[in-house]
Design an enzyme around this catalytic site. Sequence first.
Site, mmCIF file in Angstrom:
data_model
loop_
_atom_site.group_PDB
_atom_site.id
_atom_site.type_symbol
_atom_site.label_atom_id
_atom_site.label_comp_id
_atom_site.label_asym_id
_atom_site.label_seq_id
_atom_site.Cartn_x
_atom_site.Cartn_y
_atom_site.Cartn_z
ATOM 1 N N HIS A 41 1.802 -2.386 2.294
ATOM 2 C CA HIS A 41 2.054 -2.000 0.742
ATOM 3 C C HIS A 41 0.549 -1.988 0.069
ATOM 4 O O HIS A 41 0.299 -0.918 -0.712
ATOM 5 C CB HIS A 41 2.757 -3.120 0.186
ATOM 6 C CG HIS A 41 3.263 -2.993 -1.218
ATOM 7 N ND1 HIS A 41 3.495 -3.748 -2.116
ATOM 8 C CD2 HIS A 41 3.451 -1.616 -1.780
ATOM 9 C CE1 HIS A 41 4.019 -3.303 -3.087
ATOM 10 N NE2 HIS A 41 3.913 -1.881 -3.255
ATOM 11 N N GLU A 44 -0.698 1.844 0.949
ATOM 12 C CA GLU A 44 0.004 2.665 -0.032
ATOM 13 C C GLU A 44 -0.695 2.591 -1.197
ATOM 14 O O GLU A 44 -1.189 3.577 -1.778
ATOM 15 C CB GLU A 44 1.678 2.103 -0.121
ATOM 16 C CG GLU A 44 2.114 3.093 -1.220
ATOM 17 C CD GLU A 44 2.952 2.264 -2.147
ATOM 18 O OE1 GLU A 44 2.902 2.099 -3.356
ATOM 19 O OE2 GLU A 44 3.954 1.220 -1.500
ATOM 20 N N HIS A 45 -0.976 1.455 -1.925
ATOM 21 C CA HIS A 45 -1.891 1.451 -3.142
ATOM 22 C C HIS A 45 -3.221 1.826 -3.029
ATOM 23 O O HIS A 45 -3.818 2.788 -3.913
ATOM 24 C CB HIS A 45 -1.636 0.196 -3.717
ATOM 25 C CG HIS A 45 -0.434 -0.464 -4.217
ATOM 26 N ND1 HIS A 45 -0.417 -0.631 -5.543
ATOM 27 C CD2 HIS A 45 0.831 -0.598 -3.882
ATOM 28 C CE1 HIS A 45 0.820 -0.956 -5.891
ATOM 29 N NE2 HIS A 45 1.672 -0.956 -5.003
#
Length: 590
Positions: A41, A44-45
């Site tokens: 995650h 992704e950011h």
Amino acid sequence: MIVLSNGVRIFINSNMNKDIYLGIASFGFENDIGEILGIAHLLEHILISFDSSKFVANASTARKYMSFWCCSIKGKSNYIDSINTLISWFFNNNKLRDNFCLNDIKNHIKELENEYYFRNEVFHCMDVLTFLENGDLYNGGRIDMLNNLESVNNMLYNRMHKIIGPNIVIFVKELNKNCLMLIQNSFGTLPSCPMSFSFPNFSNIDGKIIMMPSPFYTVMIKVSLSISNVISIMCLFETYHLIDYETVGNDLYVTLSFVKESDYENFINGVSTLKFNNVPNYTVLSLCDDFLMNAYLCFPWLSNDINNYLSTVRYSQNMFKNLEEDIQNSILLKKYIVVYPHFSKTVFNKNDSQMHKIVILDCLNEIKEDQLPKLNVNLMKKQTKNEIFIKYNDSSLIKYIIFAIGYKNNILRGNEGVSIHHQFSSEDIKSILESDTFLKYSKSKPAAMYQYLLLSFFVSGYSIEDILLNRESTIKLLKQYNNKILFGKKSRYDITTKSNFVCGIIKNKNINNNVITNTMWELKKKGLIYSMEHTKIDKRIFYIFMFTIYPDEVFLYLSKKFLSHCLIVSKTGNIEDFSSMKKDVIIKLC
């Protein structure tokens, strides 16, 4: 479909709203098990970055994959600009990005913590399947990752070098020579196989009952991972509500949700069974691009257009009959997982490493092999597109908002209420909203109500005391009576609620949706918020709302950016206190 020499699959999808949509299989948070949970995650950011005045874009991380999309804004950029922008998230000067600024990593970790806070205030976002696989109930990353920055940085580097061609799926709106060349010179240069392999150790997760907050009684039934079953499930998803699928490791589960407890009990006790006799004879499935991307990433052996399989597999009632028998056999052998609605915060028997609490039990019911089902499960059939309009003063407003959020339906805010687009019949919606479990579920996350309560404070002539007496609705917006908002000397109200957030009204002569969107992204880049909602009140006035674990820092930023402002800063406390919220109501006599 076009397959590049390294295995990258490219599909032309002229109907999607995105210019380019890319997915990476075997790249989701399931791969974090055994490492630092949240690496996927976080990556992704870090990767996604764009000019919000020229593009609309987003990314998401699921259990098994990661996806990214980009779309140009007409008059600000073009189609090829979108392609180049998405490529730039992964490649820099034709080389794979694998070196990231530590300060950016820190800010994005803070943003992840804000996302965790936002999701837990508005949703119940616990992933029980990953928890049963030896992960956590929340796997999106927490702020304690700041304590392991060197390890985090190394894992980000290693994760980027696990991207391989066969795991890449790309949807493009159109495929011209220039577009194909750009993709070939970037994603087409990825290796065909990874330099290193890792094999997550998955536990047996069948035969479990998970008690947790849920609007439905859900049963996830393991079925054979076959092309016939996959196409059958897609046809069922196209036809019915409350039917979907999950993949865990290499296993396929059909998910079936029930509104009534009696229907759920009849199903797992063998009293009722599924019959798919009324599925239309589809020649084309009108599945959305998100569902299609999910399918191609979860089932990498789908090497052709989904609709081609309808004729190749020659789907028929016999195909559904096989799935029915597969499901019935799994129920008999307890090859399923149950999510049972449970809202107590004090009753639990398990917790994850983040101390999230849950109840997990073994399935103990027994079904005799010679027991024949007497009933058929009633399924909710999807309708043509419908629309509901709910006024802000309707006592059912919050229930409908939570219903719409849960089904990812479009919510359009107007001056007098919200419009919700959906595919349910009026009878089915009524049965859901009036069920005991949905009522408990909708009341279990009261934070969603604050946005609408405080909106009404600013745009109506009512006091906060009057508004709090109508918590199940909001006071009707009085814009039709031409209320005028005047900015006084007091620009900040400090209150105590059950949540940390900042909201209020801002004014600027050049303010518009783009200014608001840019403000949101500036705050996100600083790690101060995850998301910001906004409603246009007047030509130069917007109402904004955002959950944040840094309310004072957000207020400071907004107060400097918008000189005309009146903001509410809420901090968490055991007892709500709105006593500071006083306003003057000026009545003009004509």
